[in-house]
Design a protein around this motif. Structure first.
Motif, mmCIF file in Angstrom:
data_model
loop_
_atom_site.group_PDB
_atom_site.id
_atom_site.type_symbol
_atom_site.label_atom_id
_atom_site.label_comp_id
_atom_site.label_asym_id
_atom_site.label_seq_id
_atom_site.Cartn_x
_atom_site.Cartn_y
_atom_site.Cartn_z
ATOM 1 N N ALA A 154 -9.854 -2.575 -12.345
ATOM 2 C CA ALA A 154 -8.452 -2.180 -12.341
ATOM 3 C C ALA A 154 -8.060 -1.518 -13.651
ATOM 4 C CB ALA A 154 -7.563 -3.396 -12.085
ATOM 5 N N SER A 158 -8.940 2.783 -9.776
ATOM 6 C CA SER A 158 -8.578 2.103 -8.544
ATOM 7 C C SER A 158 -8.861 2.986 -7.347
ATOM 8 C CB SER A 158 -7.091 1.732 -8.563
ATOM 9 O OG SER A 158 -6.787 0.968 -9.698
ATOM 10 N N TYR A 185 -6.469 -6.703 -6.444
ATOM 11 C CA TYR A 185 -6.601 -5.811 -5.294
ATOM 12 C C TYR A 185 -7.217 -4.487 -5.715
ATOM 13 C CZ TYR A 185 -3.899 -8.920 -2.399
ATOM 14 O OH TYR A 185 -3.478 -9.997 -1.690
ATOM 15 N N VAL A 187 -8.374 -1.227 -4.005
ATOM 16 C CA VAL A 187 -8.154 -0.654 -2.687
ATOM 17 C C VAL A 187 -9.372 0.136 -2.234
ATOM 18 C CG1 VAL A 187 -6.692 0.828 -1.300
ATOM 19 C CG2 VAL A 187 -5.704 -0.540 -3.121
ATOM 20 N N THR A 189 -10.530 2.624 0.000
ATOM 21 C CA THR A 189 -10.046 3.645 0.928
ATOM 22 C C THR A 189 -11.186 4.420 1.567
ATOM 23 O OG1 THR A 189 -9.876 5.283 -0.824
ATOM 24 C CG2 THR A 189 -7.926 3.953 -0.364
ATOM 25 N N TYR A 223 -0.071 2.704 -9.736
ATOM 26 C CA TYR A 223 -0.982 1.620 -9.356
ATOM 27 C C TYR A 223 -1.877 1.246 -10.525
ATOM 28 C CZ TYR A 223 -4.704 -0.917 -7.016
ATOM 29 O OH TYR A 223 -5.610 -1.867 -6.672
ATOM 30 N N ASN A 227 -1.658 -2.484 -12.625
ATOM 31 C CA ASN A 227 -2.830 -3.348 -12.714
ATOM 32 C C ASN A 227 -3.311 -3.505 -14.147
ATOM 33 O OD1 ASN A 227 -4.195 -4.152 -9.920
ATOM 34 N ND2 ASN A 227 -3.134 -2.210 -9.669
ATOM 35 N N ARG A 249 1.190 -6.279 -4.815
ATOM 36 C CA ARG A 249 0.632 -5.457 -3.739
ATOM 37 C C ARG A 249 0.866 -3.978 -4.014
ATOM 38 N NH1 ARG A 249 0.064 -10.266 -2.818
ATOM 39 N NH2 ARG A 249 -0.409 -11.209 -0.803
ATOM 40 N N TRP A 251 -1.025 -1.846 -4.450
ATOM 41 C CA TRP A 251 -2.041 -1.029 -3.774
ATOM 42 C C TRP A 251 -1.417 -0.191 -2.662
ATOM 43 C CZ3 TRP A 251 -2.340 -1.989 1.399
ATOM 44 C CH2 TRP A 251 -1.889 -3.230 1.852
ATOM 45 N N TYR A 254 -1.024 3.305 -3.816
ATOM 46 C CA TYR A 254 -2.269 4.067 -3.852
ATOM 47 C C TYR A 254 -2.731 4.451 -2.452
ATOM 48 C CZ TYR A 254 -7.078 5.303 -3.922
ATOM 49 O OH TYR A 254 -8.237 5.971 -3.693
#
Length: 292
Positions: A154, A158, A185, A187, A189, A223, A227, A249, A251, A254
């Motif tokens: 993070a 991210s 978190y 992410v 993707t 984001y 973080n 949250r 994320w 992002y």
């Protein structure tokens, strides 16, 4: 899809790529049974469309669409989803959609929308609050399990959890930022959306005049910052816990921004040789790093 084609003027193919990136995001699929975590999938584009409708119609002090969308978010989402949607709306209206209107008018109209949103939400949520306060569904406070330790990626990226696979770098970041990275978190993707989003980030110079493009890049940067610099660590007591609940949250910013940028870069890759060359270079850099 409607936002991408109608207001960003992207082709149908580019819009479909953006929609697929959002709906088939591994993190979305993993949490598909937690509908309150995924409220942003429909609230973010709806509130952006409402802002664009205000822009197209010309300035109005008030639009019923915005407080109603925010209220629907409040009664169907966690607190973080509501706050994130409010942030997405306010930033978009103040900086992107309403930029042709005087700043004090934009601030005043936002305040009016948020006032009605707060009133609607309080009216709908107060009976629910009273029920939970006195029911057996009150959450236990004695044996709550601690969240897993933060993954140090993070602090650096991210876009995609590539750096989790680099143990020495991970250990170095853990030593430098021990106890500061409270959010866990990362992410996921997918690899192609990661490459597209990273290319879009580096493509910012060419798109500097398009505030919408910069806005979605800024969502990804937000984001990173939330973080890397967890606000709850700087604010003591209950206020810090509320902030942590609101941004834990982040994320969502992002995941949604990545989907929009994938659509934008798909359009650019079809039409601009410079974008294709940059995408090729980014891919080589990232793959070289993974191999190394």
């Amino acid at each position: 899809y409607f936002y991408l084609t109608r207001y960003l003027r992207l082709s149908k193919m580019a819009a479909l790529c953006g929609v697929a990136t959002l709906l088939f995001c591994p993190f979305v699929i993993e949490n598909i049974d937690f509908d309150t975590l995924l409220t942003y999938v429909w609230t973010f584009p709806l509130v952006l469309i409402a802002c664009e409708r205000m822009r197209v119609r010309g300035f109005h002090w008030f639009s019923w669409e915005i407080p109603l969308i925010l209220t629907a978010t409040a009664v169907t989402s966690h607190i973080h989803g509501t706050i994130d949607t409010v942030v997405v709306y306010a930033a978009y209206w103040l900086w992107v959609a309403g930029r042709q209107t005087a700043w004090f008018k934009r601030l005043a109209s936002s305040a009016i929308h948020l006032f009605f949103f707060a009133g609607f939400s309080a009216f709908l949520l107060f009976p629910i609050y009273e029920f939970f306060k006195t029911s057996q569904w009150v959450a236990s406070t004695g044996n709550a399990s601690a969240p897993p330790l933060a993954v140090p990626l993070a602090a650096l990226t991210s876009f995609y959890p590539i750096f989790v696979k680099l143990p020495y770098w991970s250990q170095l970041l853990s030593g430098l930022f021990d106890g500061r990275l409270t959010f866990f978190y990362a992410v996921n993707t997918g690899f192609l959306p990661f490459l597209f989003s990273l290319t879009a980030f580096l493509y910012l110079g060419k798109k500097r005049g398009d505030r919408r493009f910069i806005y979605f890049v800024a969502m990804m940067v937000a984001y990173h910052l939330l973080n890397f610099l967890p606000l709850s660590g700087w604010v003591p007591g209950g206020a810090g816990k509320i902030i942590e609940a609101a941004v834990a949250r982040s994320w969502q910013f992002y995941a949604f921004a990545a989907a929009v940028l994938v659509a934008c870069m798909t359009e650019e890759l079809f039409n601009e040789k410079a974008a294709r060359n940059l995408f090729k270079k980014v891919s080589i850099w990232v793959l070289t790093l993974i191999v190394a």
